[in-house]
Design a protein around this motif. Structure first.
Motif, PDB file in Angstrom:
ATOM      1  N   ASP A   1      65.035  20.997 -36.052  1.00 14.43           N
ATOM      2  CA  ASP A   1      64.896  22.455 -35.930  1.00 14.43           C
ATOM      3  C   ASP A   1      66.154  23.128 -35.396  1.00 14.43           C
ATOM      4  OD1 ASP A   1      62.213  22.491 -36.866  1.00 14.43           O
ATOM      5  OD2 ASP A   1      61.540  21.800 -34.903  1.00 14.43           O
ATOM      6  N   PHE A   2      67.025  22.355 -34.744  1.00 15.24           N
ATOM      7  CA  PHE A   2      68.290  22.911 -34.248  1.00 15.24           C
ATOM      8  C   PHE A   2      69.403  22.747 -35.285  1.00 15.24           C
ATOM      9  CE2 PHE A   2      66.070  21.055 -30.513  1.00 15.24           C
ATOM     10  CZ  PHE A   2      65.791  22.230 -29.827  1.00 15.24           C
ATOM     11  N   ALA A   3      69.078  22.120 -36.420  1.00 23.63           N
ATOM     12  CA  ALA A   3      70.156  21.676 -37.306  1.00 23.63           C
ATOM     13  C   ALA A   3      70.150  22.343 -38.681  1.00 23.63           C
ATOM     14  CB  ALA A   3      70.089  20.156 -37.454  1.00 23.63           C
ATOM     15  N   GLY A   4      69.326  21.869 -39.585  1.00 22.65           N
ATOM     16  CA  GLY A   4      69.377  22.363 -40.958  1.00 22.65           C
ATOM     17  C   GLY A   4      68.129  21.987 -41.708  1.00 22.65           C
TER      18      GLY A   4
ATOM     19  N   GLN B   1      74.589  19.276 -33.872  1.00 21.29           N
ATOM     20  CA  GLN B   1      73.652  20.271 -34.429  1.00 21.29           C
ATOM     21  C   GLN B   1      72.282  20.077 -33.776  1.00 21.29           C
ATOM     22  OE1 GLN B   1      74.784  22.634 -36.735  1.00 21.29           O
ATOM     23  NE2 GLN B   1      76.731  21.716 -36.096  1.00 21.29           N
ATOM     24  N   THR B   2      72.279  19.631 -32.523  1.00 16.98           N
ATOM     25  CA  THR B   2      71.023  19.349 -31.813  1.00 16.98           C
ATOM     26  C   THR B   2      70.952  20.172 -30.526  1.00 16.98           C
ATOM     27  OG1 THR B   2      72.080  17.560 -30.588  1.00 16.98           O
ATOM     28  CG2 THR B   2      71.060  16.972 -32.688  1.00 16.98           C
TER      29      THR B   2
ATOM     30  N   LYS C   1      68.109  30.689 -29.074  1.00 16.68           N
ATOM     31  CA  LYS C   1      68.747  30.750 -27.744  1.00 16.68           C
ATOM     32  C   LYS C   1      69.474  29.441 -27.440  1.00 16.68           C
ATOM     33  CE  LYS C   1      65.281  32.563 -25.066  1.00 16.68           C
ATOM     34  NZ  LYS C   1      64.648  32.969 -23.796  1.00 16.68           N
ATOM     35  N   ILE C   2      68.805  28.324 -27.735  1.00 19.08           N
ATOM     36  CA  ILE C   2      69.415  27.007 -27.484  1.00 19.08           C
ATOM     37  C   ILE C   2      70.677  26.842 -28.341  1.00 19.08           C
ATOM     38  CG2 ILE C   2      69.060  24.493 -27.650  1.00 19.08           C
ATOM     39  CD1 ILE C   2      67.023  25.298 -25.814  1.00 19.08           C
ATOM     40  N   VAL C   3      70.570  27.233 -29.610  1.00 19.49           N
ATOM     41  CA  VAL C   3      71.719  27.081 -30.512  1.00 19.49           C
ATOM     42  C   VAL C   3      72.891  27.921 -30.002  1.00 19.49           C
ATOM     43  CG1 VAL C   3      72.551  27.600 -32.848  1.00 19.49           C
ATOM     44  CG2 VAL C   3      70.355  26.432 -32.535  1.00 19.49           C
ATOM     45  N   ASP C   4      72.632  29.150 -29.573  1.00 16.34           N
ATOM     46  CA  ASP C   4      73.703  30.012 -29.043  1.00 16.34           C
ATOM     47  C   ASP C   4      74.338  29.385 -27.803  1.00 16.34           C
ATOM     48  OD1 ASP C   4      73.138  31.777 -31.060  1.00 16.34           O
ATOM     49  OD2 ASP C   4      71.998  33.183 -29.810  1.00 16.34           O
ATOM     50  N   THR C   5      73.502  28.881 -26.904  1.00 13.52           N
ATOM     51  CA  THR C   5      74.030  28.258 -25.679  1.00 13.52           C
ATOM     52  C   THR C   5      74.816  26.988 -26.015  1.00 13.52           C
ATOM     53  OG1 THR C   5      72.198  29.154 -24.386  1.00 13.52           O
ATOM     54  CG2 THR C   5      73.387  27.300 -23.423  1.00 13.52           C
TER      55      THR C   5
END
Ligand SMILES: *Cc1c(COP(=O)(O)O)cnc(C)c1O
Length: 353
Positions: free
Chosen positions: A184-187, A289-290, A266-270
């Motif tokens: 979910d954090f990746a692609g 990408q995690t 939010k996690i991806v931005d951080t």
């Protein structure tokens, strides 16, 4: 050694990250720093106590159905378990039963090796390349099955669907499991390939992107035949793996897509902010990408930095293993937590360590 020990099924267990019981900055086990969807806490508070007197639904029918709808597959294509660790252990037991070795990368989720040892499954571990990437041609040889994580852990590297499909396509006579704990954090997820390839099984979890590690929910999606074999093994082991509370909360989490997407973003931005900050301090790391970053500093010992951080109540993960022994795996926490981490490291490096 006692005589009776010779027939004991011995195994060197997986060592989970520390779970300190006091409040620390906890960046060591890839948990999500944000709470689960509000609907989950409402469902918990209004749990029917009378329902707890009874055994839960052994088929986990409602959760299975909600997951199937969420991913646009049939109910018969979904298997659920007590975290993806339970699902993966059941997969090893069910699908990896050949005299030929199963294949998984030398640097990956260390539980794979433990399950292979526990179930006495022969295995080989092709090496990641110098940039810590999986070499897909290494998976073209004869084998008894394949498992890899995408994104891989602890490297954080995500490979696109063409890459995944290539490995599945070259191995249609064995089961290929893709562990998507961090997808979910990746692609794109390989779930979209399960109708095309009967031998593909995709495993995901509520523990990372859904902020529900404490609930223990994982699932596998694949061809109905594979799901049937998994259920047969599960019912021969423990019929009631999923508890009533998890079954209810698991459904609730899936209902709130907007909240889910907002937390993930939010996690991806951080994460991207943290990458820049680490790079400016000369850290080297694969392009994660995690929700974690595997980072190494050319001038400072990972082990010593790990200890110093711990002293300051900032917990990160130090993983042994020859090729990654000078790396730290740092979970992406809140923006504030990452700023505190970076401040600490700045001072630490400034002290000439
Ligand atoms: C965290 C993780 C899992 C297991 O998670 P569960 O909490 O058991 O769902 C599985 N695979 C990988 C690669 C992980 O990082």
């Amino acid at each position: 050694m006692k005589a009776f020990e010779k027939n004991i099924r011995k195994v060197e267990p997986y060592v989970p990250g520390e779970q300190p019981q006091r409040k620390v900055i906890k960046l060591n086990t890839n948990e999500n720093p944000y709470p689960p969807a509000p609907g989950v806490s409402e469902a918990l508070l209004s749990m029917d106590m009378e329902r707890l007197r009874l055994y839960p639904d052994p088929t986990a029918g409602n959760l299975v159905h909600t997951l199937a709808e969420y991913y646009g597959v049939k109910d018969e294509q979904v298997f659920v378990g007590v975290g993806s660790d339970d699902v993966l252990a059941m997969c090893f037991l069910t699908f990896f039963n050949s005299d030929k070795p199963i294949l998984f990368p030398d640097i990956t989720y260390s539980f794979y090796k433990v399950w292979a040892e526990l179930y006495r499954i022969p295995y080989e571990c092709p090496k990641l390349d110098d940039e810590f990437r999986i070499v897909k041609e290494d998976y073209y040889k004869e084998n008894g099955g394949i498992i890899f994580a995408n994104p891989n852990a602890p490297t954080g590297i995500y490979e696109g669907l063409n890459f995944v499909e290539d490995i599945v396509e070259h191995n249609q006579d064995v089961i290929v499991i893709v562990d998507e704990a961090y997808i979910d954090f990746a692609g794109k997820s390989a779930i979209e390939l399960v109708d095309k390839y009967e031998n593909l099984l995709v495993v995901q979890t509520y523990s990372k992107s859904r902020s529900m590690a404490g609930m223990r929910i994982g699932y596998a999606i694949g061809n109905p035949l594979l799901i049937k074999y998994l259920n047969d093994a599960k019912y021969s082991f423990n019929s009631y793996t999923m508890n009533q509370t998890s079954l209810v909360c698991g459904v609730e989490s899936l209902k709130d897509k907007a909240y889910f997407e907002e937390q993930v973003q939010k996690i991806v931005d951080t994460r991207e902010w943290t990458k820049k900050a680490l790079a400016s301090l000369d850290f080297k790391f694969p392009d994660s990408q995690t929700n974690f970053i595997l980072a190494s500093h050319p001038k400072c010992s990972a082990k010593e930095l790990f200890e110093a951080l711990k002293e300051a109540d900032i917990f990160v993960r130090y993983l042994s293993g020859e090729r990654i022994k000078n790396y730290l795996r740092i979970t992406v926490g809140t923006q504030e937590e990452m700023q505190m981490l970076i401040e600490f490291i700045k001072n630490y490096i400034g002290k000439g360590a």
